[in-house]
Motif scaffolding. Sequence first.
Motif, short mmCIF file in Angstrom:
data_model
loop_
_atom_site.label_atom_id
_atom_site.label_comp_id
_atom_site.label_asym_id
_atom_site.label_seq_id
_atom_site.Cartn_x
_atom_site.Cartn_y
_atom_site.Cartn_z
N SER A 176 80.07 -19.68 65.16
CA SER A 176 78.98 -20.08 66.12
C SER A 176 77.75 -21.06 65.16
CB SER A 176 78.18 -18.68 66.40
OG SER A 176 77.57 -18.19 65.37
N PHE A 177 78.04 -21.10 63.83
CA PHE A 177 77.41 -21.75 62.97
C PHE A 177 75.61 -21.19 63.21
CE2 PHE A 177 80.96 -24.37 63.47
CZ PHE A 177 81.18 -24.63 62.03
N ASP A 178 75.45 -20.16 63.55
CA ASP A 178 74.37 -19.45 63.74
C ASP A 178 73.80 -19.07 62.27
OD1 ASP A 178 73.93 -19.99 66.41
OD2 ASP A 178 74.61 -17.95 66.97
N ASP A 179 74.80 -18.85 61.54
CA ASP A 179 74.37 -18.03 60.01
C ASP A 179 73.55 -19.47 59.23
OD1 ASP A 179 74.02 -17.36 57.58
OD2 ASP A 179 75.57 -15.80 57.63
N GLU A 180 72.26 -19.28 59.09
CA GLU A 180 71.62 -20.30 58.12
C GLU A 180 72.16 -20.44 56.83
OE1 GLU A 180 70.32 -23.90 57.48
OE2 GLU A 180 70.33 -23.28 59.47
N ALA A 181 72.44 -19.03 56.15
CA ALA A 181 72.86 -19.10 54.68
C ALA A 181 74.20 -19.95 54.56
CB ALA A 181 73.14 -17.98 54.39
N MET A 182 75.19 -19.72 55.71
CA MET A 182 76.25 -20.60 55.58
C MET A 182 76.12 -21.98 55.93
SD MET A 182 79.67 -20.42 58.03
CE MET A 182 78.95 -21.29 59.23
N ASN A 183 75.16 -22.29 56.90
CA ASN A 183 74.92 -23.79 57.14
C ASN A 183 74.60 -24.43 56.15
OD1 ASN A 183 75.86 -23.16 59.74
ND2 ASN A 183 73.96 -23.21 60.71
N GLU A 184 73.51 -23.72 55.12
CA GLU A 184 72.96 -24.24 53.84
C GLU A 184 74.09 -24.59 53.13
OE1 GLU A 184 70.61 -26.14 51.34
OE2 GLU A 184 70.11 -25.70 53.50
N LEU A 185 75.08 -23.65 52.70
CA LEU A 185 76.27 -24.00 51.81
C LEU A 185 77.01 -25.33 52.41
CD1 LEU A 185 77.56 -20.22 51.17
CD2 LEU A 185 76.44 -21.93 49.65
N LEU A 186 77.40 -25.32 53.66
CA LEU A 186 77.91 -26.48 54.00
C LEU A 186 77.08 -27.82 53.74
CD1 LEU A 186 79.22 -24.76 57.35
CD2 LEU A 186 80.53 -25.86 55.57
N ARG A 187 75.76 -27.60 54.11
CA ARG A 187 75.03 -28.85 53.75
C ARG A 187 74.97 -29.19 52.31
NH1 ARG A 187 70.98 -26.22 56.03
NH2 ARG A 187 71.31 -26.81 58.21
N GLN A 188 74.94 -28.29 51.36
CA GLN A 188 75.00 -28.64 49.98
C GLN A 188 76.39 -29.12 49.56
OE1 GLN A 188 74.06 -25.16 47.66
NE2 GLN A 188 72.22 -24.73 48.89
N ALA A 189 77.30 -28.66 50.20
CA ALA A 189 78.95 -29.19 50.08
C ALA A 189 78.93 -30.73 50.55
CB ALA A 189 79.69 -28.48 50.51
N ALA A 190 78.14 -30.87 51.70
CA ALA A 190 78.05 -32.25 52.18
C ALA A 190 77.43 -33.35 51.38
CB ALA A 190 77.62 -32.14 53.58
N LEU A 191 76.19 -32.72 50.67
CA LEU A 191 75.54 -33.71 49.83
C LEU A 191 76.15 -33.91 48.53
CD1 LEU A 191 72.05 -31.88 50.20
CD2 LEU A 191 72.84 -34.38 51.00
N ALA A 192 77.24 -32.82 48.03
CA ALA A 192 77.77 -33.05 46.89
C ALA A 192 78.90 -33.93 47.18
CB ALA A 192 78.22 -31.50 46.36
N LEU A 193 79.66 -34.17 48.21
CA LEU A 193 80.81 -34.87 48.57
C LEU A 193 80.56 -35.73 49.76
CD1 LEU A 193 83.63 -32.12 48.06
CD2 LEU A 193 83.03 -34.16 46.50
N PRO A 194 79.60 -36.66 49.79
CA PRO A 194 79.32 -37.52 50.85
C PRO A 194 80.53 -38.09 51.52
CG PRO A 194 78.26 -38.35 48.98
CD PRO A 194 79.02 -37.11 48.68
N GLY A 195 80.57 -37.87 52.90
CA GLY A 195 81.73 -38.52 53.65
C GLY A 195 83.04 -37.74 53.56
N ARG A 196 82.73 -36.64 53.19
CA ARG A 196 83.96 -35.61 53.25
C ARG A 196 83.68 -34.51 54.31
NH1 ARG A 196 84.01 -30.67 52.05
NH2 ARG A 196 85.17 -30.01 50.54
#
Length: 108
Positions: free
Chosen positions: A35-55
């Motif tokens: 559901s992507f309702d878990d903000e903690a998980m979403n924040e981890l995904l956001r951090q990963a996206a910042l670490a690996l832009p375009g992936r």
Amino acid sequence: QYTTAYGGSPAGIVREVFARCLANPVRHALYVGCSFDDEAMNELLRQAALALPGRYHYALLRWPGDGRFDAAATEEVALESARYVSIGVRPIWFDDFSEIPGLIRCLA
């Protein structure tokens, strides 16, 4: 939920999941039934996206629009997708849950 179920800090396992999966440039996740309702998980995904832009990771998601996905305007698809793309997840939209097995077979 982790603390309730296992009685401790999730920090260690979260670090491992982040390093080995979410922010690993050779790994891509496919989310099914998330559901992507878990903000903690979403924040981890956001951090990963910042670490690996375009992936990106991917998610099979039921189209939320009024009509069918294949009839949706490009702008509507972009608008509905923006929430997910912002956390490094590319949606793979479908209209009916019966489509999921075929979509997964196409990935093999």
